[in-house]
Design a protein around this motif. Structure first.
Motif, PDB file in Angstrom:
ATOM      1  N   TYR A 126       0.815  -1.214   0.000  1.00 23.23           N
ATOM      2  CA  TYR A 126       0.000   0.000   0.000  1.00 23.23           C
ATOM      3  C   TYR A 126       0.851   1.267   0.000  1.00 23.23           C
ATOM      4  N   SER A 127       2.081   1.177   0.499  1.00 19.59           N
ATOM      5  CA  SER A 127       2.994   2.322   0.392  1.00 19.59           C
ATOM      6  C   SER A 127       3.314   2.602  -1.073  1.00 19.59           C
ATOM      7  N   LYS A 128       3.466   1.527  -1.845  1.00 20.23           N
ATOM      8  CA  LYS A 128       3.790   1.667  -3.270  1.00 20.23           C
ATOM      9  C   LYS A 128       2.590   2.140  -4.084  1.00 20.23           C
ATOM     10  N   THR A 129       1.376   1.816  -3.614  1.00 19.99           N
ATOM     11  CA  THR A 129       0.171   2.189  -4.361  1.00 19.99           C
ATOM     12  C   THR A 129      -0.519   3.422  -3.768  1.00 19.99           C
ATOM     13  N   ALA A 130       0.135   4.047  -2.775  1.00 20.36           N
ATOM     14  CA  ALA A 130      -0.344   5.306  -2.178  1.00 20.36           C
ATOM     15  C   ALA A 130      -1.711   5.199  -1.515  1.00 20.36           C
ATOM     16  N   ASN A 131      -2.000   4.043  -0.925  1.00 20.71           N
ATOM     17  CA  ASN A 131      -3.219   3.886  -0.130  1.00 20.71           C
ATOM     18  C   ASN A 131      -2.835   4.208   1.319  1.00 20.71           C
ATOM     19  N   TRP A 132      -2.842   5.517   1.623  1.00 21.44           N
ATOM     20  CA  TRP A 132      -2.220   5.977   2.864  1.00 21.44           C
ATOM     21  C   TRP A 132      -2.990   5.600   4.118  1.00 21.44           C
ATOM     22  N   ILE A 133      -4.298   5.480   4.034  1.00 22.63           N
ATOM     23  CA  ILE A 133      -5.046   5.117   5.234  1.00 22.63           C
ATOM     24  C   ILE A 133      -4.746   3.675   5.643  1.00 22.63           C
ATOM     25  N   ARG A 134      -4.559   2.800   4.667  1.00 20.50           N
ATOM     26  CA  ARG A 134      -4.224   1.412   5.029  1.00 20.50           C
ATOM     27  C   ARG A 134      -2.790   1.293   5.509  1.00 20.50           C
ATOM     28  N   VAL A 135      -1.887   2.069   4.940  1.00 19.96           N
ATOM     29  CA  VAL A 135      -0.518   2.068   5.460  1.00 19.96           C
ATOM     30  C   VAL A 135      -0.534   2.507   6.921  1.00 19.96           C
ATOM     31  N   ALA A 136      -1.291   3.572   7.202  1.00 24.40           N
ATOM     32  CA  ALA A 136      -1.354   4.097   8.568  1.00 24.40           C
ATOM     33  C   ALA A 136      -1.926   3.072   9.539  1.00 24.40           C
ATOM     34  N   LEU A 137      -3.019   2.413   9.154  1.00 22.62           N
ATOM     35  CA  LEU A 137      -3.686   1.480  10.057  1.00 22.62           C
ATOM     36  C   LEU A 137      -2.962   0.138  10.143  1.00 22.62           C
ATOM     37  N   TYR A 138      -2.656  -0.441   8.998  1.00 20.80           N
ATOM     38  CA  TYR A 138      -1.977  -1.742   9.009  1.00 20.80           C
ATOM     39  C   TYR A 138      -0.576  -1.626   9.615  1.00 20.80           C
ATOM     40  N   GLY A 139       0.108  -0.534   9.293  1.00 20.04           N
ATOM     41  CA  GLY A 139       1.448  -0.344   9.837  1.00 20.04           C
ATOM     42  C   GLY A 139       1.428  -0.206  11.350  1.00 20.04           C
ATOM     43  N   GLU A 140       0.446   0.530  11.873  1.00 17.41           N
ATOM     44  CA  GLU A 140       0.373   0.707  13.327  1.00 17.41           C
ATOM     45  C   GLU A 140      -0.008  -0.590  14.023  1.00 17.41           C
TER      46      GLU A 140
END
Length: 335
Positions: free
Chosen positions: A168-182
């Motif tokens: 999702y970092s590569k596809t710019a889906n920032w809300i999922r990066v924020a949630l999944y990463g946390e």
């Protein structure tokens, strides 16, 4: 009395060994594997396998030892036979899959894992491994489908979150990066990967506070859960003149969490519950310092800890004594 007990224990041990051919050799081989002596481990396991040809655990250890020895051809040969057995478990497929991955035999590995999922439809490990092979075979779109299925099947297996976060970092889906990463850094808080994912989470939050990013994210057909989270952020963004900064993350995220609980009671979400708990207990600043400041400015993080010893100590105690767990059923990311 101690002598009698010792004699009984030894008799039991000899009985167990006598009843289970190959087990003593298997344990010896495991010790050698831990020492990195793969050649002797393989030789001993081959002997053990001859003593107990029906013992699948010995055969699995042999296949894995061959893999570690980098004798992938032999590991694959043994693995193929094991996968045909009725008592083949997830590990059998995983060991064979690792050998396919090591030899860049992606198509064979993908076929193997798809077969495994028919037998183990809720195996989060197999979903993760299949996703990795699909990504290596230049099928990233199919890979993320597997990682999402893995997250849904077992929300406490960190590897699926890690791979999804990278995707999702590569596809710019920032809300999922924020949630999944946390979620990932709460499940896997002290590994080398943790720092990288913390940086990805910080980058996602900073991206979400850039002009026009949230409207763009909303156009990407997010789930209702994600849409609600983005809409709350959309109201906060105009009030922050300098964007999202690690040092001011606590005040921004506190408002986000409090606003969430005012309007989204139909989505119980353990990550947000934890954030709410931190706010209530006075630990949210320490948590945000650990999440956002430590990975990019260790000196600033150390200064904060030195000037806030009580909060820093309380948060460290929390991390040592509490185990973060996401319950099954809190998957709200289907569109």
């Amino acid at each position: 009395m101690r002598i009698i007990i010792s004699v009984i224990f030894l008799l039991i041990s000899f009985t167990v060994i006598a009843q289970e051919p190959g087990k003593k050799l298997q344990e010896t081989a495991k010790s050698m594997l831990m020492q990195g002596d793969f050649d002797n481990a393989v030789a001993i396991l081959e002997t053990a396998a001859k003593q107990a040809p029906a013992d699948i655990s010995i055969q699995k250890d042999l296949a894995y030892a061959c893999y570690l020895k980098r004798d992938f051809g032999k590991a694959i040969q043994i693995g193929k036979i094991l996968t045909e057995r009725a008592d083949a478990d997830e590990q059998v497929f995983q060991i064979l899959g690792l050998s396919y991955k090591a030899t860049a035999s992606y198509k064979e590995g993908i076929k193997l894992y798809k077969t495994a999922l028919k037998k183990f439809p809720n195996s989060t490990i197999i979903y993760n491994e299949l996703g990795e092979l699909l990504a290596m075979d230049n099928a990233a779109g199919e890979a993320i489908e597997q990682w999402e299925k893995g997250i849904k099947a077992d929300p406490n297996y960190s590897n699926n979150y890690y791979n999804a976060c990278i995707y999702y970092s590569k596809t710019a889906n920032w809300i999922r990066v924020a949630l999944y990463g946390e979620i990932f850094v709460n499940l896997e808080s002290f590994t080398e990967r943790t720092t990288d994912v913390k940086k990805a989470v910080l980058n996602a939050w900073q991206k979400l506070f850039l002009p026009a990013i949230i409207p763009q994210q909303l156009k990407n057909n997010p789930s209702v859960f994600e849409k609600n989270a983005l809409q709350i952020l959309e109201k906060i963004v105009p009030t922050v003149t300098v964007g999202f900064q690690p040092e001011t993350s606590t005040s921004i995220r506190s408002k986000w969490v409090l606003d969430w609980f005012k309007t989204n009671t139909e989505f119980p979400f353990t990550l947000f519950n934890q954030q709410q708990y931190f706010i209530r207990e006075g630990l949210f600043e320490a948590y945000n310092q650990w999440l956002f400041v430590e990975p990019v400015n260790q000196d600033a993080f150390n200064v904060w800890k030195n000037t806030h010893p009580k909060e820093a100590s309380a948060f460290e105690s929390y991390q040592k004594t509490r185990l973060f767990k996401m319950p099954v059923g809190q998957y709200y990311f289907s569109k």
